[in-house]
Design a protein around this motif. Structure first.
Motif, PDB file in Angstrom:
ATOM      1  N   ASN A 194     -37.950  -6.670 -39.698  1.00 53.37           N
ATOM      2  CA  ASN A 194     -37.130  -7.355 -40.714  1.00 53.37           C
ATOM      3  C   ASN A 194     -35.856  -6.565 -41.021  1.00 53.37           C
ATOM      4  OD1 ASN A 194     -38.951  -9.466 -40.933  1.00 53.37           O
ATOM      5  ND2 ASN A 194     -40.040  -8.550 -42.676  1.00 53.37           N
ATOM      6  N   GLU A 197     -33.427  -7.141 -38.239  1.00 57.00           N
ATOM      7  CA  GLU A 197     -32.809  -8.465 -38.374  1.00 57.00           C
ATOM      8  C   GLU A 197     -31.710  -8.446 -39.438  1.00 57.00           C
ATOM      9  OE1 GLU A 197     -35.673 -11.510 -39.093  1.00 57.00           O
ATOM     10  OE2 GLU A 197     -36.668 -11.260 -37.148  1.00 57.00           O
ATOM     11  N   SER A 201     -27.773  -9.249 -38.880  1.00 60.98           N
ATOM     12  CA  SER A 201     -27.090 -10.278 -39.677  1.00 60.98           C
ATOM     13  C   SER A 201     -25.768  -9.776 -40.250  1.00 60.98           C
ATOM     14  CB  SER A 201     -27.993 -10.759 -40.816  1.00 60.98           C
ATOM     15  OG  SER A 201     -28.178  -9.737 -41.783  1.00 60.98           O
ATOM     16  N   ASP A 205     -25.140  -6.629 -34.062  1.00 59.93           N
ATOM     17  CA  ASP A 205     -26.190  -7.104 -33.161  1.00 59.93           C
ATOM     18  C   ASP A 205     -26.010  -6.630 -31.724  1.00 59.93           C
ATOM     19  OD1 ASP A 205     -23.872  -8.582 -33.175  1.00 59.93           O
ATOM     20  OD2 ASP A 205     -24.847 -10.485 -32.714  1.00 59.93           O
TER      21      ASP A 205
END
Length: 235
Positions: A194, A197, A201, A205
């Protein structure tokens, strides 16, 4: 230009006329020196006033120079540390990405223990970035106090990313040390995924995007520091 010249002459004539009128209010012998002693006293008073004005100007100049030298030293230290921090954050991003790959593949499951080569390598990465962060911390306090409190948000942007990346690496280290899959390991693995991620965001990335984003965040602090470097931009 002609209008400006006429206005200048008009103001000059008005000031001259005002001086003539104002001078009529003084006695005729107002500017007459009674004796040589009085003349020396006038010169002495004038010299004192001039000396005070020179001292004030010198003190003001000295203060500005001292402040400029202080800002220069502070800015120089900050720019150097920010360069190191930039490099450390990029390296740590790569290590965190590698840790995520191992977590996803469950390659950490095994005999466990803290004597693993991978444990040593990832722990070294944490120590290196922590050392730079520790050196930057007192500078952050001083700069926010002396320059502007608004810079604190830019430091926070960097340290928040730092903490997220390090939390992923530390999770991977703990998983390797235990080496067994259980509810605790599953919970920590999920948290690490998490966190990754959340980092993605933010636009980090890919390796190139991460390098650019980190450099941009660093520049928010480096730019105001460079403006305070004596001689910067003069070449």
């Amino acid at each position: 230009m002609m209008i400006k010249n006429r206005l200048t002459w008009l103001i000059g004539l008005m000031l001259f006329a005002a001086g003539m009128i104002w001078s009529q209010s003084f006695p005729k012998d107002f500017f007459r020196v009674q004796s040589i002693h009085d003349l020396f006293e006038i010169f002495s008073s004038a010299a004192t006033v001039i000396a005070v004005l020179i001292a004030w100007a010198t003190m003001s100049s000295w203060r500005k120079q001292a402040q400029a030298e202080y800002d220069h030293a502070l800015a120089r230290d900050l720019v150097v540390l920010l360069r190191k921090y930039n490099d450390e954050l990029v390296k740590t991003w790569h290590y965190a990405g590698s840790a995520i790959t191992h977590i996803e593949n469950s390659s950490w499951i095994g005999d466990g223990g803290s004597d693993s080569l991978f444990v040593t390598v990832y722990q070294a990465r944490i120590k290196e970035i922590e050392a730079v962060r520790a050196a930057l911390s007192p500078l952050e306090l001083e700069i926010c106090e002396v320059w502007s409190e608004s810079l604190k948000i830019h430091f926070l942007e960097l340290t928040s990313l730092d903490e997220l990346l390090c939390s992923i690496i530390n999770t991977y280290i703990r998983l390797m040390v235990r080496g067994t899959f259980d509810e605790r390991s599953e919970f920590e693995s999920t948290n690490a995924l998490n966190s990754w991620e959340a980092i993605n965001s933010l636009g980090l990335d890919t390796a190139v995007a991460a390098q650019q984003k980190i450099a941009k965040a660093i520049d928010k602090l480096k730019s105001p520091a460079k403006r305070r470097l004596i001689g910067y931009g003069s070449v």
